[in-house]
Motif scaffolding. Structure first.
Motif, PDB file in Angstrom:
ATOM      1  N   ASP A 174       0.842  -1.200   0.000  1.00  0.00           N
ATOM      2  CA  ASP A 174       0.000   0.000   0.000  1.00  0.00           C
ATOM      3  C   ASP A 174       0.874   1.245   0.000  1.00  0.00           C
ATOM      4  O   ASP A 174       1.849   1.341   0.746  1.00  0.00           O
ATOM      5  N   ARG A 175       0.510   2.194  -0.832  1.00  0.00           N
ATOM      6  CA  ARG A 175       1.228   3.453  -0.917  1.00  0.00           C
ATOM      7  C   ARG A 175       0.218   4.607  -0.859  1.00  0.00           C
ATOM      8  O   ARG A 175      -0.943   4.458  -1.211  1.00  0.00           O
ATOM      9  N   SER A 176       0.717   5.755  -0.422  1.00  0.00           N
ATOM     10  CA  SER A 176      -0.133   6.952  -0.359  1.00  0.00           C
ATOM     11  C   SER A 176       0.599   8.127  -0.975  1.00  0.00           C
ATOM     12  O   SER A 176       1.831   8.154  -1.049  1.00  0.00           O
ATOM     13  N   TYR A 177      -0.177   9.086  -1.411  1.00  0.00           N
ATOM     14  CA  TYR A 177       0.382  10.386  -1.777  1.00  0.00           C
ATOM     15  C   TYR A 177      -0.545  11.456  -1.222  1.00  0.00           C
ATOM     16  O   TYR A 177      -1.701  11.187  -0.858  1.00  0.00           O
ATOM     17  N   PHE A 178      -0.043  12.669  -1.150  1.00  0.00           N
ATOM     18  CA  PHE A 178      -0.817  13.801  -0.631  1.00  0.00           C
ATOM     19  C   PHE A 178      -0.712  14.932  -1.650  1.00  0.00           C
ATOM     20  O   PHE A 178       0.380  15.281  -2.088  1.00  0.00           O
ATOM     21  N   ALA A 179      -1.847  15.464  -2.019  1.00  0.00           N
ATOM     22  CA  ALA A 179      -1.851  16.482  -3.070  1.00  0.00           C
ATOM     23  C   ALA A 179      -2.929  17.513  -2.786  1.00  0.00           C
ATOM     24  O   ALA A 179      -3.838  17.294  -1.980  1.00  0.00           O
ATOM     25  N   THR A 180      -2.826  18.649  -3.470  1.00  0.00           N
ATOM     26  CA  THR A 180      -3.810  19.718  -3.304  1.00  0.00           C
ATOM     27  C   THR A 180      -4.658  19.857  -4.556  1.00  0.00           C
ATOM     28  O   THR A 180      -4.208  19.582  -5.668  1.00  0.00           O
TER      29      THR A 180
END
Length: 933
Positions: A174-180
């Motif tokens: 599992d991987r995550s990213y954070f973006a606007t």
């Protein structure tokens, strides 16, 4: 943590800021009043304080899905005030205790401003800081605010995305990213700000992220520092003046794709980021993006405004639209695999949207329309139109015609109104590109953007730039302005129809304009007051020149004009060829017949271009449907289709066959119409089948599929037999509920023309549908069970089991869906009406306290009749059950009113249609051997 403190409280008033950043802020109005976005609050912040720059620090807490930070906002005071108003979303927590306001003095010193109180405005995304004393005009002030917020999964503000990544051991992790996603007004979800597009100022940003991740931002990173064993801090170069919605960042573990071509010294630097497994799929992406940038640079005659562009392929990105931050664009992965259009649209915004910016949301729709037009023209030029298969702009044009010809466009749906208004503006731009000339149009856009570096604009600025260029090039008379022309189209949720009546002896024509209404009755208020600026481009048979797109004459907001010097009485004319303007054209009967006869010749089909052939066909049938043209004339215009093989000309035919077929399918004329459709479509389909190849153009596959679908509905035996053979494999399956091996295209023909046994098998699959399977498959099966059959026995079986027997396998939503599908054709709504009439008491009892279902039933059972016979049936039921309709009383009254109107249409048109069909069928003597009767 010392470096963070220094960065946060840097003396930001020393940042070099163009003075126009706040001195030129003003209230401006655009002609695009109808296009303003009602979903965005129109209440602007007071203009007594305007931002000069921001210093922003954000720290991500990945484990708790939260963030914290601080912002310093330097503001110029334009007039005395004792309060500071900022946008701050209700979910954003503000540390009101540690909130400071300071004044920057002329000698470089600072002075603390006393705060009286801090308020959050209920139900509004506002933060108000009340001060003890007034701020002085022309003073420079700074608000220092600490805040906290949540990271969300929905793409608004700061959000988290999740995906699977294959590791070195071929295991998925599992991987995550954070973006606007700040467009159009979601920056306020992350930090307090002046969240309006007109405020364009520099930002100095630092982001604290978990180790192992990297940060992409609008500008390049200047430094990276370790905060502790878990976090690192990235400091970025100060941005140029930028609106809050164009600010953005992505914190991820996605990796940079390495390309063989060396562009290290090519400006701008283009970098593409994706998960490792997706790198190979994007091997052509850099070349595509660079070719788009080069083309747009040529369009604007201005280089890409920044020195870098980061393009990110976000896995499982749930947004409908990409996140087009300035210098950083985030796409769904599959969007980067598609053609040029979608990518171009986001890159256009790097110039028009970020570099120069709409002043307010009403202007953003014109901004979007310009981007759409330029993206389409760019895509067509870069891939020779392959992406659109020639369908642009016809797809949006026909939908505009359909929507704006209703009595109530958009059905009062706000989002639909926004899209159609924007599409119409795009079509107006296309019209101007033709009528002013491509060179004038492009130079006008270049002049518009030339002097607006980092500034804002109103839509009127675009029209004014085009006007100046058109006057300079003598493409528009001095008394006319593009503003007037564009305004006449954009300010109305309508389109005109132009009627051309020729005087063959005098070689003139009387041209009139009025509101185009397709839906009856034609009782729209104030329609007589509506006028447009309409370019009349005329092509005549003695000079079939379709390259000259200059207007022969403009209808300058007037009801009628006269065309002169037309050809002799044996020569046709075509007005508005190639759909240059977004309006249909009607002619006198003689000119229509000249057109129909000419298209029957090989010369006519060769010399009249595809779009114009499609337009003539589309206009004739829709004008006839609206009651403005004889159906005999409209049907004559279809005779050339027996020789037509271009998919663009055929596309409107399928829609028109469907519309007319639905309207007349309760009458005796319908069977003759169906034979006509068979005669038209069978040669086309059989030719497409006989020439079928392994690798062929998508348009050919789609055209064959459409022709087959319509022939199947008409009882084409090869189609029915093929469908039944495939369906039988499912019926013979030992475990039929585990999955459906039958393609959707085969199910409806079986349910319509097949045996009761086959239909019953489908019904049982719905009843026994396992929860583990996709519910969308069950929904499709239920739709076809209700909407496809023509046998009353099948429909009654479905209604009995779902309504009277109250079978627990069917929900209220299922029943509503069944009613909706039955209203699609006369077999369905007639059976539903009879079912209602015969089981009135039982149904009333069944739906007691369920007003929505009851209303839905009455609407579906009574609202679709189009003949006197249908009116008499519904009227009789209304009289018999007077006072028993409850909440549906107004529905049946509306049904009776609509049926009366449709009956008039049927009385006027069915005899004409029948007479034409009789003559056609005598002449062509179609064979019915291949069809089920």
């Amino acid at each position: 943590m010392g470096c963070i403190h220094v960065l946060l409280f840097v003396a930001i008033f020393h940042i070099a800021v163009p003075v126009f950043a706040w001195k030129q802020y003003r209230i401006r109005r655009s002609i695009d009043l109808s296009a303003s976005n009602p979903l965005i609050p129109d209440a602007k912040l007071p203009s007594d304080l305007v931002p000069v720059n921001y210093t922003l620090r954000i720290k991500l807490n990945a484990e708790q899905l939260s963030f914290s930070g601080a912002v310093n906002i330097t503001m110029a005071c334009t007039k005395r005030t004792n309060q500071i108003n900022l946008h701050a979303h209700n979910n954003l927590q503000i540390d009101e205790v540690n909130l400071d306001v300071i004044q920057h003095l002329d000698d470089g010193e600072t002075s603390l401003v006393k705060i009286r109180r801090v308020d959050r405005v209920p139900k509004k995304p506002l933060l108000v800081v009340y001060l003890q004393d007034d701020l002085t005009a022309n003073g420079l002030y700074e608000a220092r605010i600490h805040f906290k917020g949540m990271i969300w999964e929905n793409t608004e503000g700061l959000f988290q995305g999740k995906y699977k990544q294959v590791n070195s051991d071929d295991m998925q992790q599992d991987r995550s990213y954070f973006a606007t996603y700040f467009r159009p007004h979601h920056a306020r979800r992350v930090f307090p700000c002046f969240d309006e597009p007109a405020y364009k100022v520099p930002f100095l940003v630092t982001i604290i992220r978990p180790k192992g991740y990297h940060t992409l931002f609008n500008t390049e990173a200047e430094t990276t520092a370790t905060v502790d064993d878990r976090y690192e801090l990235d400091s970025f170069k100060i941005t140029p003046p930028i609106s809050t919605f164009a600010l953005g960042f992505v914190v991820s573990e996605l990796t940079l794709i390495q390309y063989d071509s060396d562009h290290t010294n090519v400006n701008p630097t283009v970098r593409i980021w994706a998960r490792e497994e997706f790198h190979e799929s994007l091997k052509d992406a850099e070349t595509k993006i660079r070719s788009i940038l080069a083309h747009l640079t040529n369009v604007w005659n201005v280089s890409y405004p920044l020195d870098k562009l980061d393009v990110v392929a976000l896995p499982n990105f749930a947004s409908v639209k990409p996140a087009d931050n300035w210098g950083l664009v985030a796409f769904k992965e599959n969007e980067l695999l598609q053609g040029y259009y979608g990518i171009t649209q986001e890159l256009v915004y790097q110039w028009l949207g970020s570099w120069i910016t709409p002043h307010w949301w009403s202007d953003a729709h014109v901004n979007k329309a310009v981007a759409g037009f330029l993206s389409a023209s760019t895509a067509i030029e870069l891939d020779n139109g392959a992406e659109f298969e020639g369908k642009w702009p016809m797809t949006i044009l026909y939908s505009i015609y359909y929507e704006f010809s209703k009595r109530y466009p958009h059905s009062r749906i706000t989002a639909m109104k926004q899209e159609t208004t924007c599409s119409k503006t795009e079509l107006v731009l296309r019209m101007l590109n033709y009528t002013l000339g491509e060179k004038t149009f492009r130079n006008g856009l270049r002049e518009f953007i030339k002097h607006r570096k980092y500034k804002t604009f109103a839509s009127n600025d675009i029209w004014e730039a085009l006007t100046k260029q058109a006057h300079l090039d003598n493409r528009l008379c001095e008394s006319a302005t593009v503003n007037e022309i564009a305004g006449s189209w954009i300010s109305k949720d309508r389109i005109p129809v132009v009627k051309v009546v020729r005087n063959y002896d005098k070689r003139t024509a009387n041209v009139t304009q009025r509101l185009y209404l397709r839906e009856r009755p034609h009782d729209v208020p104030e329609q007589d007051k509506m006028l447009w600026w309409i370019p009349l481009i005329v092509v005549s048979q003695d000079n079939l020149n379709f390259t000259n797109t200059s207007a022969t004459k403009w209808m300058k907001n007037v009801r009628e004009v006269t065309l002169e010097d037309l050809p002799n009485s044996n020569s046709l004319i075509i007005v508005n060829p190639e759909e240059i303007g977004p309006f249909p054209v009607n002619y006198d009967e003689r000119n229509w017949n000249l057109l129909a006869n000419y298209l029957l010749t090989s010369e006519g089909r060769t010399k009249v271009p595809v779009y114009t052939r499609a337009k003539l066909l589309h206009d004739a049938w829709n004008l006839a449907y609206a009651g403005d043209l004889s159906f005999a004339t409209a049907f004559n215009m279809t005779l050339f289709m027996q020789h037509e093989r271009n998919h663009l000309v055929w596309n409107p035919i399928f829609t028109l066959i469907d519309h007319i077929g639905r309207h007349i399918d309760m009458s005796k004329v319908h069977k003759k119409f169906e034979i006509y459709v068979r005669t038209l479509l069978t040669p086309l389909y059989e030719e497409l089948v006989s020439h079928q190849q392994e690798k062929e153009a998508k348009w050919k596959i789609n055209l064959r599929s459409l022709a087959k679908s319509f022939l199947c509905k008409a009882g084409y035996k090869p189609c029915i037999e093929e469908a039944q053979a495939v369906y039988k494999t499912w019926m013979n399956s030992s475990e039929p509920d585990l999955g459906n091996p039958v393609a959707n295209q085969y199910i409806c023909p079986v349910f319509k023309w097949g045996m009761m046994e086959e239909w019953e098998f489908g019904l049982q699959r719905v009843i026994n549908f396992p929860e583990s399977r996709l519910q969308s498959e069950r929904t499709y099966l239920l739709k076809t069970l209700a909407g496809c059959p023509i046998q009353t026995s099948k429909i009654n079986r479905l209604l009995n089991i779902t309504v009277l027997e109250d079978n627990s396998n069917f929900t209220d939503n299922d029943i509503s869906l069944i009613f909706k599908m039955l209203s699609g054709g006369s077999n369905g709504y007639m059976a539903l009406f009879q079912f209602l009439k015969q089981n009135w008491e039982a149904i009333k009892l069944r739906f007691k306290g369920q007003e929505a279902l009851w209303d839905n039933l009455i609407n579906s059972a009574t609202g679709l009749f189009t003949t006197q016979e249908g009116y008499d049936m519904v009227s009789q039921l209304y009289v018999q059950r007077q006072g028993e309709f409850g909440t549906a009383e107004h529905i049946i009254e509306k049904s009776l009113k609509n049926i009366k109107e449709e009956t008039k249409w049927s009385d006027e048109n069915l005899p004409v249609i029948e007479e034409w069909l009789d003559n056609f069928l005598k002449q062509y003597k179609p064979s019915n051997e291949k069809f089920i009767e």
